[in-house]
Design a protein around this motif. Structure first.
Motif, PDB file in Angstrom:
ATOM      1  N   SER B 128      -3.662  -0.245  -2.291  1.00  0.00           N
ATOM      2  CA  SER B 128      -2.816   0.132  -1.452  1.00  0.00           C
ATOM      3  C   SER B 128      -3.048   1.389  -0.341  1.00  0.00           C
ATOM      4  O   SER B 128      -2.657   1.265   0.962  1.00  0.00           O
ATOM      5  CB  SER B 128      -1.605   1.163  -2.472  1.00  0.00           C
ATOM      6  N   GLU B 129      -4.294   1.983  -0.538  1.00  0.00           N
ATOM      7  CA  GLU B 129      -4.774   2.683   0.275  1.00  0.00           C
ATOM      8  C   GLU B 129      -5.291   1.930   1.583  1.00  0.00           C
ATOM      9  O   GLU B 129      -5.150   2.216   2.646  1.00  0.00           O
ATOM     10  CB  GLU B 129      -6.063   3.497  -0.354  1.00  0.00           C
ATOM     11  N   VAL B 132      -2.451   0.832   3.552  1.00  0.00           N
ATOM     12  CA  VAL B 132      -2.081   1.979   4.434  1.00  0.00           C
ATOM     13  C   VAL B 132      -2.763   1.870   5.606  1.00  0.00           C
ATOM     14  O   VAL B 132      -2.407   2.110   6.765  1.00  0.00           O
ATOM     15  CB  VAL B 132      -1.893   3.353   3.883  1.00  0.00           C
ATOM     16  N   PRO B 222      -1.773  -6.644   4.964  1.00  0.00           N
ATOM     17  CA  PRO B 222      -1.463  -5.278   4.628  1.00  0.00           C
ATOM     18  C   PRO B 222      -0.229  -5.100   3.569  1.00  0.00           C
ATOM     19  O   PRO B 222      -0.159  -4.410   2.625  1.00  0.00           O
ATOM     20  CB  PRO B 222      -1.136  -4.644   6.047  1.00  0.00           C
ATOM     21  N   ILE B 223       0.540  -6.139   4.021  1.00  0.00           N
ATOM     22  CA  ILE B 223       1.964  -6.208   2.821  1.00  0.00           C
ATOM     23  C   ILE B 223       1.546  -6.302   1.563  1.00  0.00           C
ATOM     24  O   ILE B 223       1.988  -5.676   0.647  1.00  0.00           O
ATOM     25  CB  ILE B 223       2.915  -7.032   3.581  1.00  0.00           C
ATOM     26  N   ILE B 226      -0.155  -3.357  -0.040  1.00  0.00           N
ATOM     27  CA  ILE B 226       0.868  -2.077  -0.576  1.00  0.00           C
ATOM     28  C   ILE B 226       1.598  -2.596  -1.547  1.00  0.00           C
ATOM     29  O   ILE B 226       1.910  -1.674  -2.559  1.00  0.00           O
ATOM     30  CB  ILE B 226       1.466  -1.852   0.941  1.00  0.00           C
ATOM     31  N   ARG B 227       1.986  -3.799  -1.578  1.00  0.00           N
ATOM     32  CA  ARG B 227       3.036  -4.312  -2.641  1.00  0.00           C
ATOM     33  C   ARG B 227       2.201  -4.428  -3.931  1.00  0.00           C
ATOM     34  O   ARG B 227       2.861  -4.231  -5.014  1.00  0.00           O
ATOM     35  CB  ARG B 227       3.407  -5.761  -2.259  1.00  0.00           C
ATOM     36  N   GLU B 229       0.560  -2.299  -5.599  1.00  0.00           N
ATOM     37  CA  GLU B 229       0.841  -1.025  -6.323  1.00  0.00           C
ATOM     38  C   GLU B 229       2.095  -1.202  -7.240  1.00  0.00           C
ATOM     39  O   GLU B 229       2.273  -0.410  -8.276  1.00  0.00           O
ATOM     40  CB  GLU B 229       0.947   0.016  -5.572  1.00  0.00           C
ATOM     41  N   HIS B 230       3.115  -1.629  -6.628  1.00  0.00           N
ATOM     42  CA  HIS B 230       4.341  -1.644  -7.039  1.00  0.00           C
ATOM     43  C   HIS B 230       4.300  -2.232  -8.562  1.00  0.00           C
ATOM     44  O   HIS B 230       4.190  -3.496  -8.433  1.00  0.00           O
ATOM     45  CB  HIS B 230       5.521  -2.067  -6.068  1.00  0.00           C
TER      46      HIS B 230
END
Lengths: 262, 230
Positions: B128-129, B132, B222-223, B226-227, B229-230
């Motif tokens: 996720s880092e 970002v 990037p998407i 980030i995803r 992590e969820h």
């Protein structure tokens, strides 16, 4: 409100399909949209409606299967990696549900990182970073690491970071999703202030009905299409209907707490 | 609906190609990342220390034996043969036995696999880092550079500690087995060369180990990052 305004985001016939295992799922089934400069837009819709997919398309984080997305009249599917990075760096500021600050950096470093990428020299970036943190009400906490800040404060840092390179658009993905009621309201107020005072276009995907009051337009997404677009004036009239929409959302199995369930 | 290209005149066709991250800043960021994950980094470093010290130990042992052979002649040769070295008296050289060579190669291999494993974990943890950073405008090459720098720092630290440690142990065992002659006859330049070579090999291994994880990280959308992590 109807005078000629500059279009900043234009979505033309966008579809998006994912393959999940062997099944092809159409997340978006043809969306046309136009967003003007300086608007405060909320994209609303139940989970699985294609809301997030649409949001990611607008932000240049995902590419459409068909159709085109223009930002500032530039077709973003035509951009190479370098130009896309530039777009993300200068044109768009992102705010995430989970704040997503970089844990090893202080609040100030988080805010100045996009400026560093943009080639700003360290002193200017420092000054601007402190100024932005003051703007969001964290003037004296700039040395703190994200983990030493509360959720609301972290989101404020994220707001400051999204403003780092004076973007034209701020994309907020459920910015209040991980915050309690009052902190969420503070963030919404902050974003409203930015939209009014700085003329930033704010596009936010959300479940939060507190957002409705401040949005210029609300785009309702359902089953991969734009269900309807409502302006604020129309919303005020149909305030009684919001409860109905809420239950409609619930029926589709939205797990997110809206904060205004009562 | 869509007014076709009403503002085409204002079209921003030319986009400034100006995304940068200075080398000094990259070093700073990588160093901080290592600091924050100190314990994890030290585990990676320690596996390098072990492998490189073994390599240095073997290499310096050969130097010690070579020194003894040059100065001690036939007597030394028999002593060395008794101690298990492959002595070639005609050439005046001592070489690694095939078995020893295999053990060294194996230990380096195991070490590399360990590093790949540790770095994959460290990259996964930071998806996720990375996402970002990319959302903020970082280029693939910058992410790659950050991870390579981290690996280089870990490599340098681990390999130099390992090489010095291995060299010292080898000198001590040499002294115990063959007496102080082992030190007196030692070709110092050769020994330093061996230590240097072991250090270099360790750094290369560290970089090699991080290459694949870093490429995975740099190429992520990037998407997705980030995803994750969820």
């Amino acid at each position: 409100m109807n005078e000629e305004r500059r279009t900043i985001v234009r979505v033309v016939g966008v579809t998006k399909s994912f393959t999940m295992g062997k099944v092809e799922v159409m997340a978006l089934k043809g969306v046309d949209l136009e967003i003007f400069e300086g608007e405060y837009i909320s994209i609303m819709g139940p989970s699985g409606s294609g809301k997030s997919t649409l949001f990611n398309m607008i932000g240049g984080l995902d590419k459409p299967t068909e159709g085109k997305v223009f930002i500032d009249e530039v077709d973003i599917s035509q951009l190479d990696a370098y130009e896309l990075a530039w777009l993300r760096n200068r044109k768009i500021g992102y705010i995430f549900q989970t704040f997503n600050l970089i844990p090893v950096m202080s609040a100030l470093e988080n805010v100045t990182l996009p400026m560093t990428f943009a080639g700003m020299n360290a002193d200017d970036a420092q000054d601007k970073g402190i100024e932005l943190l003051k703007l969001v009400g964290l003037g004296e906490r700039f040395q703190h690491k994200p983990l030493e800040l509360s959720g609301g404060q972290q989101q404020r840092v994220a707001v400051a970071r999204s403003l780092a390179n004076d973007p034209a658009i701020i994309l907020a993905d459920e910015p209040t999703g991980n915050l309690d009621l009052s902190t969420g309201e503070e963030i919404i107020e902050l974003m409203q202030m930015l939209s009014e005072e700085r003329g930033v276009t704010i596009i936010s995907a959300t479940h939060d009905y507190k957002m409705l009051n401040v949005s210029d337009r609300v785009i309702w997404v359902r089953d991969g299409v734009v269900d309807r677009v409502e302006r604020r004036e129309e919303l005020d009239i149909s305030v009684g209907g919001i409860g109905e929409k809420l239950t409609g959302t619930k029926r589709n199995g939205s797990p997110e707490p809206t904060g205004e369930r009562g | 609906m869509t007014k076709q290209a009403a503002g085409a005149g204002k079209s921003k066709g030319r986009i400034d190609r100006l995304i940068t991250l200075s080398f000094a800043k990259s070093v700073e960021i990588s160093f901080k990342s290592l600091q924050v994950r100190f314990f994890r980094s030290m585990i990676t470093v320690s596996s390098l220390v072990l492998a490189v010290s073994f390599l240095a130990f073997v290499l310096v042992n050969l130097d010690v034996a070579g020194g003894l052979l040059v100065h001690g002649g036939r007597d030394a040769a028999t002593a060395l043969s008794a101690a298990g070295y492959d002595v070639d008296l005609a050439d005046g050289a001592v070489s690694m036995s095939a078995k020893e060579r295999w053990i060294v190669i194996l230990s380096l291999l195991v070490c590399t696999v360990g590093i790949v494993n540790a770095q994959l974990m460290s990259v996964t943890e930071r998806f996720s880092e990375i996402g970002v950073m990319k959302c903020l405008g970082a280029l693939d090459s910058m992410i790659l550079r950050l991870f390579l720098l981290e690996a280089a720092m870990q490599g340098l630290l681990g390999a130099s500690i390992g090489a010095v440690l291995g060299g010292l142990i080898s000198l001590l065992t040499g002294a115990v087995r063959f007496g102080l002659a082992a030190w007196a006859d030692l070709p110092w330049a050769g020994m330093l060369g061996s230590v240097g070579m072991a250090t270099l090999a360790g750094c290369l291994l560290s970089l090699l180990g991080v290459l694949y994880p870093a490429l995975v990280a740099a190429r992520m959308e990037p998407i997705n990052a980030i995803r994750a992590e969820h």
